[in-house]
Design a protein around this motif. Structure first.
Motif, PDB file in Angstrom:
ATOM      1  N   UNK A  22       0.863  -1.178   0.000  1.00 16.50           N
ATOM      2  CA  UNK A  22       0.000   0.000   0.000  1.00 16.50           C
ATOM      3  C   UNK A  22       0.900   1.228   0.000  1.00 16.50           C
ATOM      4  N   UNK A  23       0.529   2.210  -0.761  1.00 20.55           N
ATOM      5  CA  UNK A  23       1.313   3.445  -0.847  1.00 20.55           C
ATOM      6  C   UNK A  23       0.514   4.576  -0.205  1.00 20.55           C
ATOM      7  N   UNK A  24       1.095   5.209   0.804  1.00 15.94           N
ATOM      8  CA  UNK A  24       0.450   6.326   1.477  1.00 15.94           C
ATOM      9  C   UNK A  24       1.304   7.574   1.272  1.00 15.94           C
ATOM     10  N   UNK A  25       0.970   8.386   0.276  1.00 17.17           N
ATOM     11  CA  UNK A  25       1.791   9.567  -0.017  1.00 17.17           C
ATOM     12  C   UNK A  25       1.651  10.680   1.009  1.00 17.17           C
ATOM     13  N   UNK A  26       0.567  10.654   1.787  1.00 17.93           N
ATOM     14  CA  UNK A  26       0.369  11.688   2.811  1.00 17.93           C
ATOM     15  C   UNK A  26      -0.167  11.040   4.079  1.00 17.93           C
ATOM     16  N   UNK A  27       0.076  11.706   5.193  1.00 22.49           N
ATOM     17  CA  UNK A  27      -0.493  11.255   6.461  1.00 22.49           C
ATOM     18  C   UNK A  27      -1.808  11.948   6.747  1.00 22.49           C
ATOM     19  N   UNK A  48       7.255   0.296   6.148  1.00 27.77           N
ATOM     20  CA  UNK A  48       8.592   0.741   5.755  1.00 27.77           C
ATOM     21  C   UNK A  48       8.480   2.206   5.376  1.00 27.77           C
ATOM     22  N   UNK A  49       9.263   3.032   6.057  1.00 27.45           N
ATOM     23  CA  UNK A  49       9.234   4.458   5.747  1.00 27.45           C
ATOM     24  C   UNK A  49      10.654   5.002   5.672  1.00 27.45           C
ATOM     25  N   UNK A  57       4.506   7.443   9.597  1.00 23.74           N
ATOM     26  CA  UNK A  57       3.536   6.519   9.015  1.00 23.74           C
ATOM     27  C   UNK A  57       3.276   5.329   9.930  1.00 23.74           C
ATOM     28  N   UNK A  58       4.337   4.754  10.490  1.00 22.29           N
ATOM     29  CA  UNK A  58       4.157   3.604  11.369  1.00 22.29           C
ATOM     30  C   UNK A  58       3.268   3.912  12.549  1.00 22.29           C
ATOM     31  N   UNK A  75       5.342  -4.341  12.504  1.00 20.40           N
ATOM     32  CA  UNK A  75       6.720  -3.889  12.674  1.00 20.40           C
ATOM     33  C   UNK A  75       6.926  -2.632  11.857  1.00 20.40           C
ATOM     34  N   UNK A  76       7.699  -1.704  12.414  1.00 19.13           N
ATOM     35  CA  UNK A  76       8.045  -0.469  11.705  1.00 19.13           C
ATOM     36  C   UNK A  76       9.525  -0.493  11.362  1.00 19.13           C
ATOM     37  N   UNK A  77       9.814  -0.237  10.095  1.00 18.42           N
ATOM     38  CA  UNK A  77      11.196  -0.158   9.626  1.00 18.42           C
ATOM     39  C   UNK A  77      11.402   1.250   9.078  1.00 18.42           C
TER      40      UNK A  77
END
Length: 113
Positions: A22-27, A48-49, A57-58, A75-77
């Motif tokens: 999934x691509x999230x270009x904005x929060x 992954x950010x 994002x995470x 998990x956040x990377x």
């Protein structure tokens, strides 16, 4: 980071992982509906950010899933802030933080095992 995941997709597939990216270009605005739909299908979620993993994002992914009562291992990377580090160019920084190639594939596989 989405294109980076597509670049390592073959490495992930060799170990049996078929990621849904999934691509999230904005929060803000944030597409919480798309996240929740995908999370319901997932056994594991890896965010992954390409910037600091705290407060990014995470964090919004974790908050959104908690509010929706969708419990998945997550998990956040990403990068971390350290004033002593020389981050260099964008490419150097992503390599130094393991956000490229085999290092990223290994981190994702480890998170999902």
């Amino acid at each position: 980071m989405s294109s980076t995941i597509f670049d390592i997709e073959e490495m992930l597939a060799k170990d049996g992982l078929d990621p849904e990216v999934l691509h999230f270009p904005t929060l803000s605005p944030f597409d919480s509906e798309a996240l929740c739909e995908a999370a319901r299908r997932a056994a594991c979620i890896v965010v992954v950010e390409e910037h600091n993993r705290d407060g990014g994002l995470g964090s919004i992914v974790l908050e959104t899933l908690a509010d929706a009562r969708i419990l998945r291992f997550t998990t956040r990377i990403g990068t971390r802030f350290d004033p002593k580090l020389n981050y260099g160019t964008y490419h150097e920084a992503t390599v130094n933080f393991g956000l490229r190639g085999a290092a990223l594939a290994d981190a994702i596989l480890a998170a999902c095992s």
